[in-house]
Every structure is written in C-alpha cells, then in structure tokens.
Design a protein around this motif. Structure first.
Motif, short mmCIF file in Angstrom:
data_model
loop_
_atom_site.label_atom_id
_atom_site.label_comp_id
_atom_site.label_asym_id
_atom_site.label_seq_id
_atom_site.Cartn_x
_atom_site.Cartn_y
_atom_site.Cartn_z
N HIS A 4 44.60 55.09 64.07
CA HIS A 4 44.83 55.71 62.77
C HIS A 4 46.25 56.24 62.74
O HIS A 4 46.59 57.12 63.52
N ASP A 5 47.05 55.70 61.84
CA ASP A 5 48.41 56.20 61.67
C ASP A 5 48.35 57.37 60.70
O ASP A 5 48.02 57.19 59.52
N LEU A 6 48.66 58.55 61.18
CA LEU A 6 48.65 59.74 60.35
C LEU A 6 50.07 60.11 59.98
O LEU A 6 50.96 60.10 60.82
N LEU A 7 50.26 60.43 58.70
CA LEU A 7 51.57 60.84 58.20
C LEU A 7 51.52 62.30 57.80
O LEU A 7 50.49 62.79 57.32
N ALA A 12 54.60 61.18 53.84
CA ALA A 12 53.83 60.40 52.87
C ALA A 12 54.42 60.55 51.47
O ALA A 12 54.52 59.58 50.72
N GLU A 15 57.53 58.49 51.26
CA GLU A 15 57.21 57.07 51.19
C GLU A 15 56.75 56.67 49.80
O GLU A 15 57.10 55.60 49.30
N ARG A 41 47.41 66.19 57.70
CA ARG A 41 47.97 64.84 57.65
C ARG A 41 47.20 63.99 56.66
O ARG A 41 46.12 64.35 56.20
N GLU A 43 46.07 59.73 56.28
CA GLU A 43 46.07 58.41 56.91
C GLU A 43 46.93 57.46 56.10
O GLU A 43 46.80 57.38 54.87
N LYS A 44 47.79 56.73 56.77
CA LYS A 44 48.69 55.81 56.09
C LYS A 44 47.90 54.72 55.36
O LYS A 44 48.24 54.34 54.24
N ASP A 45 46.80 54.26 55.96
CA ASP A 45 46.00 53.20 55.35
C ASP A 45 45.25 53.66 54.10
O ASP A 45 44.83 52.84 53.29
N LEU A 47 46.51 55.61 51.71
CA LEU A 47 47.40 55.93 50.59
C LEU A 47 47.12 55.04 49.37
O LEU A 47 47.16 55.50 48.23
#
Length: 114
Positions: A4-7, A12, A15, A41, A43-45, A47
């Motif tokens: 899990h990519d957390l931003l 975010a 971005e 945070r 999750e990038k997925d 967004l």
C-alpha cells in the motif's frame, strides 16, 4: 502481502492540484483517511475512487415544462393559497398583546433641594 503506497495529505494534494484542507475534508467525509497514531495518510490507489465520490451529481431541473392552460395561468389551486394568505394577513393586522406587566405605581416628581 499487498503493498500500500500511502501519501501524506500534502503530497496527495500536490499531486491532484487541490488545497490540502479540501482534500482532507473530502477524504475524511468519504472514509479514505488512514490514521496510524498521529500520522494521517491517503492510499495512492484510492485517489481515483475519492475523485469519483466527489464529483458533482447533475442537478434536476427546478421546474418542469408541463403545459399550462391557454390562459397562461398556473394550474395551482388558488383557493388554498389565497385562504392561507388571507389568514396570515389577518394575523398581522391584529395588535400584539403587551409583553410587560402593567405598572400601577405613581410617578413622583423629582424635587431639587439645595
């Protein structure tokens, strides 16, 4: 195990090109914030899903284009509306009752003494 990519909220928001506060409010409203201790945070997925949930829904038209009578007068029954308006007007014409207690005392003149 899935990765899990957390931003951070700041990353975010940068971005997506939106204000940090707006992104945080939207993510919190729709349940996309990930809290671990004090760290917050996203999750990038997720967004893309968040963007879909924040899209404005198309609003319904405020009026319909139903035909009116040939006279051009609305088909709303006037009897109920006019009765309510008349009773409201009568209520407004009545004087309101006093809100203070009546004073029964005498008013005494002030006399100056030197």
């Amino acid at each position: 195990m899935a990765r899990h990519d957390l931003l951070t909220i700041e990353a975010a928001a940068a971005e997506l090109g939106v204000p940090m506060r707006s992104l945080r409010n939207a993510a919190e409203t729709h349940g996309y914030l990930v809290r671990m201790g004090r760290a917050v945070r996203i999750e990038k997925d997720s967004l893309g899903e968040l963007i879909q949930k924040c899209r404005d829904q198309q609003k319904a038209h405020a009026s319909t284009s139903s035909p009116t009578a040939r006279t051009g007068i609305s088909e709303t029954p006037d009897s109920q509306i006019s009765q309510r308006a008349a009773s409201a007007a009568q209520m407004l014409k009545k004087p309101s009752p006093p809100t203070s207690r009546p004073r029964d005392g005498k008013v005494l003149p002030l006399t100056r003494t030197k």
